[in-house]
Motif scaffolding. Structure first.
Motif, PDB file in Angstrom:
ATOM      1  N   TYR A  86      44.510  -1.503  28.982  1.00  0.00           N
ATOM      2  CA  TYR A  86      43.262  -1.629  29.746  1.00  0.00           C
ATOM      3  C   TYR A  86      42.367  -0.410  29.541  1.00  0.00           C
ATOM      4  O   TYR A  86      41.141  -0.537  29.459  1.00  0.00           O
ATOM      5  N   ALA A  87      42.973   0.782  29.439  1.00  0.00           N
ATOM      6  CA  ALA A  87      42.179   1.996  29.167  1.00  0.00           C
ATOM      7  C   ALA A  87      41.536   1.910  27.784  1.00  0.00           C
ATOM      8  O   ALA A  87      40.373   2.297  27.604  1.00  0.00           O
ATOM      9  N   ASP A 111      30.953  15.815  32.395  1.00  0.00           N
ATOM     10  CA  ASP A 111      32.329  16.057  32.849  1.00  0.00           C
ATOM     11  C   ASP A 111      33.181  14.791  32.874  1.00  0.00           C
ATOM     12  O   ASP A 111      34.316  14.782  32.394  1.00  0.00           O
ATOM     13  N   PHE A 112      32.631  13.703  33.428  1.00  0.00           N
ATOM     14  CA  PHE A 112      33.432  12.487  33.568  1.00  0.00           C
ATOM     15  C   PHE A 112      33.764  11.866  32.214  1.00  0.00           C
ATOM     16  O   PHE A 112      34.823  11.261  32.049  1.00  0.00           O
ATOM     17  N   ILE A 113      32.878  12.033  31.233  1.00  0.00           N
ATOM     18  CA  ILE A 113      33.144  11.514  29.884  1.00  0.00           C
ATOM     19  C   ILE A 113      34.232  12.355  29.215  1.00  0.00           C
ATOM     20  O   ILE A 113      35.184  11.819  28.637  1.00  0.00           O
ATOM     21  N   GLY A 116      37.652  11.714  30.650  1.00  0.00           N
ATOM     22  CA  GLY A 116      38.099  10.385  30.217  1.00  0.00           C
ATOM     23  C   GLY A 116      38.673  10.422  28.817  1.00  0.00           C
ATOM     24  O   GLY A 116      39.733   9.844  28.545  1.00  0.00           O
ATOM     25  N   TRP A 117      37.986  11.106  27.903  1.00  0.00           N
ATOM     26  CA  TRP A 117      38.487  11.239  26.528  1.00  0.00           C
ATOM     27  C   TRP A 117      39.794  12.022  26.493  1.00  0.00           C
ATOM     28  O   TRP A 117      40.725  11.652  25.758  1.00  0.00           O
ATOM     29  N   VAL A 154      46.065  12.795  36.316  1.00  0.00           N
ATOM     30  CA  VAL A 154      45.079  13.630  37.014  1.00  0.00           C
ATOM     31  C   VAL A 154      43.711  13.476  36.355  1.00  0.00           C
ATOM     32  O   VAL A 154      42.691  13.282  37.030  1.00  0.00           O
ATOM     33  N   LEU A 155      43.678  13.543  35.023  1.00  0.00           N
ATOM     34  CA  LEU A 155      42.412  13.392  34.294  1.00  0.00           C
ATOM     35  C   LEU A 155      41.804  12.005  34.498  1.00  0.00           C
ATOM     36  O   LEU A 155      40.590  11.860  34.654  1.00  0.00           O
TER      37      LEU A 155
END
Length: 194
Positions: A86-87, A111-113, A116-117, A154-155
């Motif tokens: 799903y990720a 930050d959120f991108i 996520g990577w 956590v990420l």
């Protein structure tokens, strides 16, 4: 019939159902259920399955002899790989929407991108080695490698909190994840003492 319901292919069919639903809704009702819903739902399913995967250890420690806990323990890798699937779908939608490497790289300062990577990068070796052959070849280092799931989680949840329009649901899930991990740590320490 019972053997079919308990089989790995049936489990994978069940785990794939939300993905089929997301794709069907996006294709059939693109105006009502567009990119925003599809990427959000795929991310939610990745996070939910990750939480279930992480909950397996405390469940095993609490309910050792229960059949359902043993079944869940045996299917933990399947749940983790489904979370990764799903990720990966979530990421594929993002890449498709951006349409160019230049636009993707331009957003890495968000930050959120970035988190996520980073989460995805940590999950790749876990997904690739979630099989019996890798367990046999890596031996003890397999378990060490798979401890990457904790920083990856956590990420993942940071990505969710920082990317949400309303982070309330994300924070609730962070709280649930924290409880799961505190229970796991408590039970593992208690087990070492006794």
């Amino acid at each position: 019939m019972k053997s079919i319901l308990k089989s790995q292919p049936f489990l994978w069919f069940v785990l794939a159902l939300p993905g089929f639903w997301i794709c069907w809704r996006w294709l059939m009702t693109p105006d009502e259920y567009g990119y925003g819903h599809a990427i959000g739902d795929s991310g939610d399913w990745a996070a939910w399955l990750l939480m279930v995967t992480l909950a397996v250890t405390p469940i095993k420690l609490l309910f050792r002899k229960q059949r359902w806990a043993i079944w869940l323990m045996r299917r933990r890798r399947d749940l983790g790989v489904a979370s990764f699937a799903y990720a990966a779908g979530h990421t594929a939608m993002y890449l498709w929407k951006k349409g160019s490497l230049e636009l993707v790289l331009a957003e890495l300062d968000e930050d959120f991108i970035l988190v996520g990577w980073l989460a995805l990068v940590l999950f790749v070796p876990l997904a690739v080695t979630s099989n019996n052959v890798s367990m046999r070849k890596l031996k003890r280092s397999w378990k060490s490698l798979h401890r990457l799931v904790y920083p990856a989680a956590v990420l993942t949840f940071l990505h969710w909190v920082w990317s949400a329009f309303d982070p309330t649901a994300a924070w609730i899930h962070v709280g649930i994840l924290a409880v799961i991990e505190l229970v796991r740590i408590f039970l593992q320490r208690r087990q070492r003492v006794t």
